[in-house]
Design an enzyme around this catalytic site. Structure first.
Site, PDB file in Angstrom:
ATOM      1  N   CYS A  48      35.244  20.126  45.079  1.00  0.00           N
ATOM      2  CA  CYS A  48      34.693  19.828  46.415  1.00  0.00           C
ATOM      3  C   CYS A  48      34.248  18.392  46.585  1.00  0.00           C
ATOM      4  CB  CYS A  48      33.539  20.743  46.743  1.00  0.00           C
ATOM      5  SG  CYS A  48      33.240  20.770  48.509  1.00  0.00           S
ATOM      6  N   CYS A  76      38.653  25.534  53.451  1.00  0.00           N
ATOM      7  CA  CYS A  76      37.875  24.308  53.610  1.00  0.00           C
ATOM      8  C   CYS A  76      38.734  23.303  54.366  1.00  0.00           C
ATOM      9  CB  CYS A  76      37.520  23.790  52.220  1.00  0.00           C
ATOM     10  SG  CYS A  76      36.595  22.271  52.273  1.00  0.00           S
ATOM     11  N   GLU A  83      43.258  16.873  53.469  1.00  0.00           N
ATOM     12  CA  GLU A  83      43.398  18.044  52.602  1.00  0.00           C
ATOM     13  C   GLU A  83      42.800  19.291  53.216  1.00  0.00           C
ATOM     14  OE1 GLU A  83      43.444  15.988  48.259  1.00  0.00           O
ATOM     15  OE2 GLU A  83      41.658  17.059  48.916  1.00  0.00           O
ATOM     16  N   CYS A 125      36.494   8.475  56.348  1.00  0.00           N
ATOM     17  CA  CYS A 125      35.160   8.743  56.894  1.00  0.00           C
ATOM     18  C   CYS A 125      34.387   7.436  56.938  1.00  0.00           C
ATOM     19  CB  CYS A 125      34.419   9.753  56.022  1.00  0.00           C
ATOM     20  SG  CYS A 125      32.773  10.159  56.659  1.00  0.00           S
ATOM     21  N   CYS A 178      31.232   9.454  47.307  1.00  0.00           N
ATOM     22  CA  CYS A 178      32.330  10.205  47.936  1.00  0.00           C
ATOM     23  C   CYS A 178      33.599   9.371  48.039  1.00  0.00           C
ATOM     24  CB  CYS A 178      31.899  10.669  49.322  1.00  0.00           C
ATOM     25  SG  CYS A 178      33.224  11.475  50.244  1.00  0.00           S
ATOM     26  N   CYS A 206      29.383   7.453  51.970  1.00  0.00           N
ATOM     27  CA  CYS A 206      28.396   7.851  50.959  1.00  0.00           C
ATOM     28  C   CYS A 206      28.826   7.292  49.601  1.00  0.00           C
ATOM     29  CB  CYS A 206      28.271   9.372  50.909  1.00  0.00           C
ATOM     30  SG  CYS A 206      27.714  10.061  52.476  1.00  0.00           S
TER      31      CYS A 206
HETATM   32  N1  SAH Z   1      31.002  14.819  55.821  1.00  0.00           N
HETATM   33  C1  SAH Z   1      30.405  16.083  55.636  1.00  0.00           C
HETATM   34  C2  SAH Z   1      31.368  17.151  55.175  1.00  0.00           C
HETATM   35  C3  SAH Z   1      32.388  16.775  54.143  1.00  0.00           C
HETATM   36  S1  SAH Z   1      31.810  16.408  52.518  1.00  0.00           S
HETATM   37  C4  SAH Z   1      29.218  16.004  54.709  1.00  0.00           C
HETATM   38  O1  SAH Z   1      29.022  14.965  54.091  1.00  0.00           O
HETATM   39  O2  SAH Z   1      28.474  16.976  54.659  1.00  0.00           O
HETATM   40  C5  SAH Z   1      31.424  18.030  51.859  1.00  0.00           C
HETATM   41  C6  SAH Z   1      30.377  18.007  50.752  1.00  0.00           C
HETATM   42  O3  SAH Z   1      30.889  17.430  49.545  1.00  0.00           O
HETATM   43  C7  SAH Z   1      29.151  17.183  51.117  1.00  0.00           C
HETATM   44  O4  SAH Z   1      27.967  17.836  50.747  1.00  0.00           O
HETATM   45  C8  SAH Z   1      29.371  15.956  50.286  1.00  0.00           C
HETATM   46  O5  SAH Z   1      28.179  15.259  50.092  1.00  0.00           O
HETATM   47  C9  SAH Z   1      29.956  16.504  49.011  1.00  0.00           C
HETATM   48  N2  SAH Z   1      30.613  15.516  48.181  1.00  0.00           N
HETATM   49  C10 SAH Z   1      31.270  14.403  48.556  1.00  0.00           C
HETATM   50  N3  SAH Z   1      31.739  13.722  47.494  1.00  0.00           N
HETATM   51  C11 SAH Z   1      31.394  14.425  46.404  1.00  0.00           C
HETATM   52  C12 SAH Z   1      31.597  14.245  45.002  1.00  0.00           C
HETATM   53  N4  SAH Z   1      32.266  13.208  44.522  1.00  0.00           N
HETATM   54  N5  SAH Z   1      31.090  15.180  44.180  1.00  0.00           N
HETATM   55  C13 SAH Z   1      30.425  16.257  44.657  1.00  0.00           C
HETATM   56  N6  SAH Z   1      30.205  16.479  45.967  1.00  0.00           N
HETATM   57  C14 SAH Z   1      30.680  15.575  46.825  1.00  0.00           C
HETATM   58 FE1  SF4 Z   2      31.818  11.148  54.827  1.00  0.00          FE
HETATM   59 FE2  SF4 Z   2      32.078  11.780  52.276  1.00  0.00          FE
HETATM   60 FE3  SF4 Z   2      29.683  11.109  53.227  1.00  0.00          FE
HETATM   61 FE4  SF4 Z   2      30.782  13.481  53.951  1.00  0.00          FE
HETATM   62  S1  SF4 Z   2      30.156  12.852  51.895  1.00  0.00           S
HETATM   63  S2  SF4 Z   2      29.797  11.951  55.294  1.00  0.00           S
HETATM   64  S3  SF4 Z   2      32.970  12.885  53.983  1.00  0.00           S
HETATM   65  S4  SF4 Z   2      31.492   9.761  53.114  1.00  0.00           S
END
Ligand code: SAH
Ligand code: SF4
Length: 391
Positions: A364, A111, A98, A118, A125, A122
């Site tokens: 986001c 963005c 995206e 990935c 995520c 996390c």
């Molecule tokens: N991988 C990188 C960049 C992509 S994620 C990172 O983790 O920083 C971009 C941001 O969105 C990160 O701060 C991530 O922790 C946050 N994010 C991911 N999933 C989310 C969710 N379900 N709700 C809110 N923020 C989220």
């Molecule tokens: Fe990967 Fe999502 Fe964690 Fe960013 S927040 S490092 S995209 S798993």
């Protein structure tokens, strides 16, 4: 000259200026042709080699036969009621990523994604839940910016500017207020620092004066904390840095951001301090997803304050975006407010992200899109809805 098959042709989108210059040299062209080519591609967003009118016919034929400009194909294109626009892009073998454009009164932020899926996984995520498919190539990363510029109509604006400047020689880099996309954030799918080489090549093209000419301050790389690569980025291409912190102690962060087991908080804070020696801004932005009952207590805020004592920083609190299957909840608004207040009272600039593009699922994180600082908007009384240019 025989025509190469489309996929055998070299994709120019992912080549930085030194690579374009070298390519021209290999093809027996003058090196400055590389610079010209870069301007056609990344300043005027031209895709048709025949239209590159100041290149010699023979060179245009070479390009036609041996080069291509292939941005990922658009699978879907949605505009939310607040003007946020989201594209789903096909990157082959059933994978899609995206790209989200967020228009505001004084800037336009794109963005972008760096990986299909990935590997960091996390807990909160949805990209992580998909697993890792593959790294995007530099051309696919910068291609998102190229494509968005074309689809947002920047191409026409550039052409008009170039026509106006005709006779005045080279077309000048657009001023920030002329641009549609003024800022780029690497906050889409994937972990940019685990696709380091392609990310840095894309950054080089974005910052190049003959390319997009974006300033380092207006390009932000967001990372979950790949410590050795934060150090490399500091040396190679120090742009603005956002670090996804999400927890104030190792026990909790190990659970939320599994990469923490490899690069724990003390190391991460050290990397942030070192980064700031070269960074274009004098602070790191810490992103912190607000999860009800998990990381949002006063005690967590107090631990955070101790953790970041020696790191000049700002905090960006992100209300959790739920997705199907997630066993987590967004913190209630009053909790988020109290948490933000506690950090602010201790002197740390803290903002809460406003969710953007809700009606097209462009919020986001997994659906990157809520980059706007609600506090600041409220202070300025800016309008929330902004019309955007159509392609
Ligand atoms: N991988 C990188 C960049 C992509 S994620 C990172 O983790 O920083 C971009 C941001 O969105 C990160 O701060 C991530 O922790 C946050 N994010 C991911 N999933 C989310 C969710 N379900 N709700 C809110 N923020 C989220
Ligand atoms: Fe990967 Fe999502 Fe964690 Fe960013 S927040 S490092 S995209 S798993």
């Amino acid at each position: 000259m025989t025509e190469a098959g489309v996929t055998d042709r070299i994709d120019l989108l992912g080549l930085d200026r030194p690579a374009l210059v070298a390519l021209c040299r290999d093809w027996g062209e003058k090196p400055f042709r590389g610079q010209q080519l870069m301007r056609w591609v990344h300043r005027r967003f031209e895709s048709d080699f025949e239209a590159m009118s100041d290149l010699a016919r023979g060179f245009r034929e070479t390009l036609q036969a041996r080069a291509r400009l292939s941005a990922p194909a658009v699978v879907s294109d949605h505009v939310a009621s607040d003007g946020t626009r989201k594209w789903l892009l096909d990157v082959g073998q059933g994978n899609a990523v995206e790209t989200v454009f967020i228009p505001e009164v004084s800037r336009g932020t794109l963005c972008i994604s760096t990986q299909a899926g990935c590997a960091v996984n996390c807990l909160f995520c949805s990209t992580g839940k998909q697993g890792f498919a593959r790294n995007l190539e530099a051309g696919e990363i910068v291609g998102q910016l190229w494509l968005a510029n074309r689809l947002l109509g920047a191409r026409r604006a550039e052409a008009a500017a170039a026509a106006a400047a005709a006779g005045g020689g080279e077309d000048e880099a657009p001023d920030d207020h002329d641009r549609i996309i003024t800022n780029v954030v690497f906050m889409g799918m994937g972990e940019p620092l685990l696709n380091y080489d392609a990310t840095v090549t894309a950054l080089r093209i974005m910052l190049d004066d003959h390319g997009y000419g974006l300033s380092r301050r207006r390009v932000t790389v967001s990372t979950s904390g790949v410590v050795p690569m934060i150090d490399r980025l500091r040396d190679d291409m120090p742009v603005a840095l956002a670090v996804s912190l999400h927890a104030p102690n190792d026990a909790l962060r190990d659970r939320l951001v599994p990469l923490n087991r490899k690069h724990p908080l003390a190391e991460l804070m050290g990397a942030c301090r070192r980064y700031l020696e070269r960074a274009p801004r004098d602070f790191v932005t810490f992103e912190y997803v607000m999860l009800d009952g998990v990381n949002d207590g006063d005690e967590h805020a107090d631990q955070l304050l101790a953790l970041v004592r020696d790191v000049p920083c700002k905090f960006n609190l992100i209300p959790f975006n739920p997705f199907p299957g997630a066993d987590l909840r967004r913190s209630p608004p009053e909790r988020i407010k109290a948490f933000a207040q506690r950090l602010s009272d201790a002197g740390i600039v803290t903002t809460v992200r406003r969710t953007r593009g809700d009606d097209i699922d462009a919020a986001c994180g997994q659906r990157a899109g809520d980059i706007v600082d609600r506090t600041r908007l409220a202070q300025r009384g800016e309008r929330r809805r902004v019309a955007i240019a159509r392609a």
